[in-house]
Design a protein around this motif. Structure first.
Motif, mmCIF file in Angstrom:
data_model
loop_
_atom_site.group_PDB
_atom_site.id
_atom_site.type_symbol
_atom_site.label_atom_id
_atom_site.label_comp_id
_atom_site.label_asym_id
_atom_site.label_seq_id
_atom_site.Cartn_x
_atom_site.Cartn_y
_atom_site.Cartn_z
ATOM 1 N N ASN A 233 0.831 -1.207 0.000
ATOM 2 C CA ASN A 233 0.000 0.000 0.000
ATOM 3 C C ASN A 233 0.871 1.265 0.000
ATOM 4 O OD1 ASN A 233 -2.307 -1.549 0.070
ATOM 5 N ND2 ASN A 233 -2.644 -1.313 2.275
ATOM 6 N N GLU A 234 1.992 1.199 0.725
ATOM 7 C CA GLU A 234 2.899 2.358 0.798
ATOM 8 C C GLU A 234 3.534 2.645 -0.567
ATOM 9 O OE1 GLU A 234 2.909 -0.237 2.910
ATOM 10 O OE2 GLU A 234 1.948 0.813 4.597
ATOM 11 N N GLU A 235 3.963 1.598 -1.266
ATOM 12 C CA GLU A 235 4.561 1.770 -2.601
ATOM 13 C C GLU A 235 3.528 2.281 -3.595
ATOM 14 O OE1 GLU A 235 8.014 -1.717 -2.581
ATOM 15 O OE2 GLU A 235 5.912 -2.267 -2.896
ATOM 16 N N MET A 236 2.316 1.760 -3.471
ATOM 17 C CA MET A 236 1.231 2.210 -4.349
ATOM 18 C C MET A 236 0.909 3.680 -4.075
ATOM 19 S SD MET A 236 -0.761 1.063 -6.770
ATOM 20 C CE MET A 236 -2.420 1.062 -7.495
ATOM 21 N N TYR A 237 0.918 4.050 -2.804
ATOM 22 C CA TYR A 237 0.652 5.438 -2.410
ATOM 23 C C TYR A 237 1.641 6.381 -3.096
ATOM 24 C CZ TYR A 237 -0.263 9.419 0.712
ATOM 25 O OH TYR A 237 -0.599 10.650 1.222
ATOM 26 N N LYS A 238 2.927 6.008 -3.057
ATOM 27 C CA LYS A 238 3.965 6.856 -3.673
ATOM 28 C C LYS A 238 3.779 6.965 -5.175
ATOM 29 C CE LYS A 238 8.646 8.283 -3.777
ATOM 30 N NZ LYS A 238 8.591 8.644 -5.155
ATOM 31 N N LYS A 239 3.450 5.845 -5.805
ATOM 32 C CA LYS A 239 3.264 5.832 -7.257
ATOM 33 C C LYS A 239 2.080 6.724 -7.652
ATOM 34 C CE LYS A 239 4.483 3.088 -10.966
ATOM 35 N NZ LYS A 239 5.765 2.482 -11.338
ATOM 36 N N ILE A 240 1.004 6.632 -6.892
ATOM 37 C CA ILE A 240 -0.175 7.463 -7.156
ATOM 38 C C ILE A 240 0.169 8.941 -6.963
ATOM 39 C CG2 ILE A 240 -2.504 8.058 -6.350
ATOM 40 C CD1 ILE A 240 -2.764 5.064 -5.516
ATOM 41 N N SER A 241 0.862 9.248 -5.871
ATOM 42 C CA SER A 241 1.243 10.640 -5.579
ATOM 43 C C SER A 241 2.081 11.229 -6.705
ATOM 44 C CB SER A 241 2.027 10.711 -4.261
ATOM 45 O OG SER A 241 1.223 10.308 -3.179
ATOM 46 N N ASP A 242 3.026 10.446 -7.213
ATOM 47 C CA ASP A 242 3.890 10.919 -8.305
ATOM 48 C C ASP A 242 3.072 11.213 -9.559
ATOM 49 O OD1 ASP A 242 6.057 10.648 -6.655
ATOM 50 O OD2 ASP A 242 6.754 8.754 -7.509
ATOM 51 N N THR A 243 2.101 10.342 -9.833
ATOM 52 C CA THR A 243 1.260 10.531 -11.014
ATOM 53 C C THR A 243 0.376 11.771 -10.866
ATOM 54 O OG1 THR A 243 1.220 8.141 -11.403
ATOM 55 C CG2 THR A 243 -0.472 9.439 -12.503
ATOM 56 N N LEU A 244 -0.182 11.963 -9.676
ATOM 57 C CA LEU A 244 -1.019 13.145 -9.442
ATOM 58 C C LEU A 244 -0.213 14.438 -9.577
ATOM 59 C CD1 LEU A 244 -3.181 11.913 -6.420
ATOM 60 C CD2 LEU A 244 -3.965 12.310 -8.757
ATOM 61 N N THR A 245 1.049 14.390 -9.175
ATOM 62 C CA THR A 245 1.924 15.563 -9.332
ATOM 63 C C THR A 245 2.099 15.910 -10.799
ATOM 64 O OG1 THR A 245 3.121 15.057 -7.291
ATOM 65 C CG2 THR A 245 4.237 16.489 -8.893
ATOM 66 N N ILE A 246 2.301 14.888 -11.612
ATOM 67 C CA ILE A 246 2.449 15.108 -13.056
ATOM 68 C C ILE A 246 1.173 15.697 -13.658
ATOM 69 C CG2 ILE A 246 2.703 13.898 -15.286
ATOM 70 C CD1 ILE A 246 4.642 11.983 -13.815
ATOM 71 N N ILE A 247 0.022 15.183 -13.210
ATOM 72 C CA ILE A 247 -1.253 15.673 -13.717
ATOM 73 C C ILE A 247 -1.468 17.138 -13.331
ATOM 74 C CG2 ILE A 247 -3.770 15.465 -13.464
ATOM 75 C CD1 ILE A 247 -3.373 12.441 -13.248
ATOM 76 N N THR A 248 -1.225 17.456 -12.056
ATOM 77 C CA THR A 248 -1.500 18.814 -11.585
ATOM 78 C C THR A 248 -0.496 19.844 -12.107
ATOM 79 O OG1 THR A 248 -0.287 18.343 -9.541
ATOM 80 C CG2 THR A 248 -2.680 18.070 -9.502
ATOM 81 N N THR A 249 0.702 19.391 -12.494
ATOM 82 C CA THR A 249 1.703 20.320 -13.017
ATOM 83 C C THR A 249 1.704 20.360 -14.543
ATOM 84 O OG1 THR A 249 3.414 18.597 -12.882
ATOM 85 C CG2 THR A 249 3.216 20.120 -11.020
ATOM 86 N N GLY A 250 0.729 19.653 -15.141
ATOM 87 C CA GLY A 250 0.600 19.701 -16.600
ATOM 88 C C GLY A 250 1.632 18.905 -17.358
ATOM 89 N N GLY A 251 2.096 17.814 -16.738
ATOM 90 C CA GLY A 251 3.093 16.965 -17.404
ATOM 91 C C GLY A 251 2.523 16.209 -18.576
ATOM 92 N N ALA A 252 3.403 15.624 -19.363
ATOM 93 C CA ALA A 252 2.989 14.859 -20.542
ATOM 94 C C ALA A 252 2.331 13.556 -20.141
ATOM 95 C CB ALA A 252 4.210 14.580 -21.428
ATOM 96 N N LYS A 253 1.576 12.993 -21.059
ATOM 97 C CA LYS A 253 0.902 11.715 -20.797
ATOM 98 C C LYS A 253 1.932 10.634 -20.539
ATOM 99 C CE LYS A 253 -2.885 8.845 -22.406
ATOM 100 N NZ LYS A 253 -4.031 8.746 -23.275
ATOM 101 N N LEU A 254 1.697 9.837 -19.507
ATOM 102 C CA LEU A 254 2.643 8.807 -19.121
ATOM 103 C C LEU A 254 2.491 7.566 -19.985
ATOM 104 C CD1 LEU A 254 1.987 9.197 -15.310
ATOM 105 C CD2 LEU A 254 4.070 9.876 -16.479
#
Length: 255
Positions: A233-254
């Protein structure tokens, strides 16, 4: 064959006088297998609530298909929608949607009453669910007499009692404190472990980290998805957080 198959769903709202068009969903496609636990995340205005309303048959798409066990939800006639929803879908809401004038037991019974079940049938169905959810002691109480966590357990019991094909959860931890949230997430994992398919819309990274897969909606379409696999759950949490950061900062599609 997936339990739920969403194909090229688009939703456009037209303003009252037809002058403006607002595109809430542009091209959403994904599938959910029987027994999966999927979370949907996205910023406010991303289209995730619109998608949930369409999946719940509370709204219809402008175009596209939503197949639940090969039946197209979007094509169900207006007069048959309520029965379809009651027989195939279970709902868990942030604000519980319990009736204060009904006991906890009667709130749980409500979908069975609407489908014409006898009291004897209802009693047989509620007993194992109440035991599983730990709410046997509060069945005769009223919603205003129990805690938020107990209310949510009652709402889950109401969702489960019809043996739905799919449970749709809308921000189920949103009104709960930290301990009740932990209890609910453990409960969802247990219910999913028993084979129940769950689709949850949430803003909570913590809640989403318990799911087996997370879909991210951005600008009305699926932007990315993460499969949990063997992650904690902790590793998944980090992965989700990183993805949300990309979304909110307007990053490119992963990829």
């Amino acid at each position: 064959m997936p339990l739920l198959d969403v194909k090229n769903v688009k939703k456009v709202y037209t303003t009252r006088f037809g002058g403006n068009h607002v595109q809430a969903l542009s091209n959403v496609s994904f599938s959910v297998e029987q027994g999966e636990y999927v979370a949907i995340m996205g910023e406010s205005g991303s289209g995730k609530t619109t998608l949930l309303n369409i999946l719940a048959s509370l709204d219809k798409p402008t175009s596209g298909e939503l197949l639940l066990n090969e039946k197209n939800i979007a094509s169900i006639k207006e007069g048959e929608i309520s029965a379809f929803r009651r027989d195939n879908l279970g709902f868990v809401f942030q604000d519980f949607n319990l009736l204060d004038t009904f006991s906890i037991e009667d709130n749980i019974f409500l979908p069975l009453v609407l489908s014409g079940k006898s009291y004897g049938e209802m009693k047989k169905l509620i007993e194992p669910i109440a035991r599983k959810l730990g709410i046997e002691e509060i069945l005769k109480k009223f919603p205003y007499e129990v805690s938020g966590g107990q209310k949510q357990r009652a709402a889950i019991a109401r969702a489960l009692i019809t043996s739905p094909q799919l449970i749709l959860a809308d921000e189920p931890t949103g009104a709960l404190d930290s301990k009740a949230t932990d209890d609910l997430l453990k409960l969802f994992s247990k219910i999913n472990g028993g084979g129940q398919t769950i689709l949850m819309v949430t803003h909570s990274t913590r809640a989403a980290s318990h799911a087996g897969r997370v879909l991210f909606i951005k600008d009305g379409e699926v932007f990315h998805q993460i499969y949990k696999g063997s992650m904690s759950n902790e590793e998944m949490y980090k992965k989700i957080s990183d993805t949300l950061t990309i979304i909110t900062t307007g990053g490119a599609k992963l990829e």
